[in-house]
Write a protein that holds these residues in place. Structure first.
Motif, PDB file in Angstrom:
ATOM      1  N   LYS A 188      68.576  20.076 -54.158  1.00  8.29           N
ATOM      2  CA  LYS A 188      68.701  18.728 -54.693  1.00  8.29           C
ATOM      3  C   LYS A 188      69.955  18.096 -54.108  1.00  8.29           C
ATOM      4  O   LYS A 188      70.978  18.759 -53.959  1.00  8.29           O
ATOM      5  N   PRO A 189      69.898  16.817 -53.769  1.00  8.51           N
ATOM      6  CA  PRO A 189      71.089  16.145 -53.220  1.00  8.51           C
ATOM      7  C   PRO A 189      72.279  16.244 -54.178  1.00  8.51           C
ATOM      8  O   PRO A 189      72.148  16.026 -55.376  1.00  8.51           O
ATOM      9  N   GLY A 190      73.442  16.639 -53.628  1.00 11.42           N
ATOM     10  CA  GLY A 190      74.652  16.753 -54.430  1.00 11.42           C
ATOM     11  C   GLY A 190      74.614  17.872 -55.446  1.00 11.42           C
ATOM     12  O   GLY A 190      75.335  17.843 -56.441  1.00 11.42           O
ATOM     13  N   ASN A 191      73.778  18.885 -55.205  1.00  8.46           N
ATOM     14  CA  ASN A 191      73.570  19.942 -56.186  1.00  8.46           C
ATOM     15  C   ASN A 191      73.258  21.244 -55.447  1.00  8.46           C
ATOM     16  O   ASN A 191      72.739  21.224 -54.343  1.00  8.46           O
ATOM     17  N   GLU A 192      73.550  22.367 -56.065  1.00 10.77           N
ATOM     18  CA  GLU A 192      73.239  23.673 -55.463  1.00 10.77           C
ATOM     19  C   GLU A 192      71.830  24.153 -55.827  1.00 10.77           C
ATOM     20  O   GLU A 192      71.327  25.106 -55.257  1.00 10.77           O
ATOM     21  N   GLU A 193      71.186  23.496 -56.801  1.00 10.04           N
ATOM     22  CA  GLU A 193      69.866  23.931 -57.260  1.00 10.04           C
ATOM     23  C   GLU A 193      68.797  23.651 -56.212  1.00 10.04           C
ATOM     24  O   GLU A 193      68.828  22.636 -55.526  1.00 10.04           O
ATOM     25  N   VAL A 194      67.825  24.560 -56.136  1.00  3.99           N
ATOM     26  CA  VAL A 194      66.713  24.407 -55.210  1.00  3.99           C
ATOM     27  C   VAL A 194      65.609  23.603 -55.895  1.00  3.99           C
ATOM     28  O   VAL A 194      65.198  23.922 -57.006  1.00  3.99           O
ATOM     29  N   SER A 195      65.121  22.554 -55.221  1.00  2.00           N
ATOM     30  CA  SER A 195      64.029  21.722 -55.740  1.00  2.00           C
ATOM     31  C   SER A 195      62.678  22.354 -55.446  1.00  2.00           C
ATOM     32  O   SER A 195      61.790  22.358 -56.276  1.00  2.00           O
ATOM     33  N   LEU A 196      62.548  22.839 -54.211  1.00  2.00           N
ATOM     34  CA  LEU A 196      61.291  23.466 -53.821  1.00  2.00           C
ATOM     35  C   LEU A 196      61.524  24.412 -52.664  1.00  2.00           C
ATOM     36  O   LEU A 196      62.538  24.337 -51.980  1.00  2.00           O
ATOM     37  N   GLN A 197      60.571  25.304 -52.488  1.00  2.00           N
ATOM     38  CA  GLN A 197      60.564  26.213 -51.348  1.00  2.00           C
ATOM     39  C   GLN A 197      59.206  26.106 -50.679  1.00  2.00           C
ATOM     40  O   GLN A 197      58.184  26.007 -51.348  1.00  2.00           O
ATOM     41  N   ILE A 198      59.225  26.146 -49.354  1.00  2.00           N
ATOM     42  CA  ILE A 198      57.989  26.123 -48.579  1.00  2.00           C
ATOM     43  C   ILE A 198      57.926  27.422 -47.789  1.00  2.00           C
ATOM     44  O   ILE A 198      58.874  27.781 -47.092  1.00  2.00           O
ATOM     45  N   TYR A 199      56.816  28.135 -47.927  1.00  2.00           N
ATOM     46  CA  TYR A 199      56.619  29.426 -47.279  1.00  2.00           C
ATOM     47  C   TYR A 199      55.696  29.246 -46.087  1.00  2.00           C
ATOM     48  O   TYR A 199      54.568  28.766 -46.238  1.00  2.00           O
ATOM     49  N   THR A 200      56.172  29.630 -44.888  1.00  2.00           N
ATOM     50  CA  THR A 200      55.359  29.525 -43.687  1.00  2.00           C
ATOM     51  C   THR A 200      55.198  30.897 -43.048  1.00  2.00           C
ATOM     52  O   THR A 200      56.070  31.752 -43.148  1.00  2.00           O
ATOM     53  N   LYS A 201      54.074  31.065 -42.412  1.00  2.00           N
ATOM     54  CA  LYS A 201      53.794  32.301 -41.678  1.00  2.00           C
ATOM     55  C   LYS A 201      53.012  31.906 -40.431  1.00  2.00           C
ATOM     56  O   LYS A 201      52.087  31.099 -40.514  1.00  2.00           O
ATOM     57  N   ASN A 202      53.403  32.467 -39.306  1.00  2.00           N
ATOM     58  CA  ASN A 202      52.773  32.133 -38.022  1.00  2.00           C
ATOM     59  C   ASN A 202      52.791  30.621 -37.777  1.00  2.00           C
ATOM     60  O   ASN A 202      51.841  30.061 -37.246  1.00  2.00           O
ATOM     61  N   GLY A 203      53.881  29.972 -38.219  1.00  2.00           N
ATOM     62  CA  GLY A 203      54.054  28.548 -37.953  1.00  2.00           C
ATOM     63  C   GLY A 203      53.289  27.611 -38.862  1.00  2.00           C
ATOM     64  O   GLY A 203      53.332  26.399 -38.678  1.00  2.00           O
ATOM     65  N   GLN A 204      52.574  28.134 -39.864  1.00  2.00           N
ATOM     66  CA  GLN A 204      51.769  27.303 -40.760  1.00  2.00           C
ATOM     67  C   GLN A 204      52.208  27.472 -42.214  1.00  2.00           C
ATOM     68  O   GLN A 204      52.535  28.577 -42.661  1.00  2.00           O
ATOM     69  N   VAL A 205      52.193  26.369 -42.964  1.00  2.00           N
ATOM     70  CA  VAL A 205      52.548  26.420 -44.386  1.00  2.00           C
ATOM     71  C   VAL A 205      51.472  27.185 -45.144  1.00  2.00           C
ATOM     72  O   VAL A 205      50.280  26.893 -45.018  1.00  2.00           O
ATOM     73  N   GLN A 206      51.910  28.176 -45.924  1.00  2.00           N
ATOM     74  CA  GLN A 206      50.992  28.986 -46.720  1.00  2.00           C
ATOM     75  C   GLN A 206      51.137  28.714 -48.219  1.00  2.00           C
ATOM     76  O   GLN A 206      50.189  28.897 -48.974  1.00  2.00           O
ATOM     77  N   ALA A 207      52.342  28.299 -48.647  1.00  2.00           N
ATOM     78  CA  ALA A 207      52.549  28.069 -50.079  1.00  2.00           C
ATOM     79  C   ALA A 207      53.778  27.196 -50.291  1.00  2.00           C
ATOM     80  O   ALA A 207      54.664  27.126 -49.431  1.00  2.00           O
ATOM     81  N   ILE A 208      53.808  26.529 -51.441  1.00  2.00           N
ATOM     82  CA  ILE A 208      54.949  25.716 -51.859  1.00  2.00           C
ATOM     83  C   ILE A 208      55.292  26.112 -53.283  1.00  2.00           C
ATOM     84  O   ILE A 208      54.407  26.152 -54.146  1.00  2.00           O
ATOM     85  N   ARG A 209      56.558  26.412 -53.542  1.00  2.00           N
ATOM     86  CA  ARG A 209      57.019  26.730 -54.901  1.00  2.00           C
ATOM     87  C   ARG A 209      57.909  25.585 -55.370  1.00  2.00           C
ATOM     88  O   ARG A 209      58.855  25.209 -54.693  1.00  2.00           O
ATOM     89  N   ILE A 210      57.601  25.046 -56.546  1.00  2.00           N
ATOM     90  CA  ILE A 210      58.311  23.880 -57.074  1.00  2.00           C
ATOM     91  C   ILE A 210      59.180  24.283 -58.261  1.00  2.00           C
ATOM     92  O   ILE A 210      58.697  24.913 -59.196  1.00  2.00           O
ATOM     93  N   PHE A 211      60.456  23.880 -58.203  1.00  2.00           N
ATOM     94  CA  PHE A 211      61.414  24.142 -59.272  1.00  2.00           C
ATOM     95  C   PHE A 211      61.884  22.851 -59.953  1.00  2.00           C
ATOM     96  O   PHE A 211      62.684  22.897 -60.873  1.00  2.00           O
ATOM     97  N   ASP A 212      61.431  21.709 -59.470  1.00  2.00           N
ATOM     98  CA  ASP A 212      61.899  20.406 -59.946  1.00  2.00           C
ATOM     99  C   ASP A 212      60.737  19.659 -60.593  1.00  2.00           C
ATOM    100  O   ASP A 212      59.751  19.334 -59.936  1.00  2.00           O
TER     101      ASP A 212
END
Length: 127
Positions: free
Chosen positions: A31-55
């Protein structure tokens, strides 16, 4: 979606950290101005496989489950999970996986006296 498209989509949204874990790349957006993670994007072989949302602001209200909801709300909307995975680096959290819906909810105890709450949402690529 490719890693290149992911980088373009996240550009200017906050600090981006890319970590390599075995064959996976994990893109974490802070998050801007923050240490917290908003989301994570998981890629394998150059392609997005999953998105994890914390916000919560990144989850549509009509989805039916929001961060902070308890397991009863998740089960009311999606029924029983197909399987449950322990979260390796969490406060006793578990992932309730619904692969038909391509969604998983991470539930964790936020205090010793309350039921586990949804702390993240993981959306899988249907491919």
């Amino acid at each position: 979606t490719s890693e290149q498209e992911t980088n373009k989509a996240l550009s200017g949204k906050g600090a981006i950290n890319k970590t390599k874990v075995n064959d996976w790349s994990v893109w974490s957006l802070q998050k801007p101005g923050n240490e917290e993670v908003s989301l994570q994007i998981y890629t394998k072989n150059g392609q997005v496989q999953a998105i994890r949302i914390f916000d919560s602001s990144l989850i549509s209200p009509d989805f039916g489950v929001k961060l902070g909801d308890d397991l009863g709300t998740v089960k009311q909307k999606f029924g029983e999970p197909s399987f449950i995975l322990s979260e390796p680096q969490s406060r006793g959290g578990q992932n309730y996986v619904y692969p038909i819906s391509q969604v998983s909810f991470q539930l964790a105890y936020t205090s010793k006296t309350t039921a586990p709450k949804v702390v993240s949402l993981l959306i899988f690529n249907a491919n």
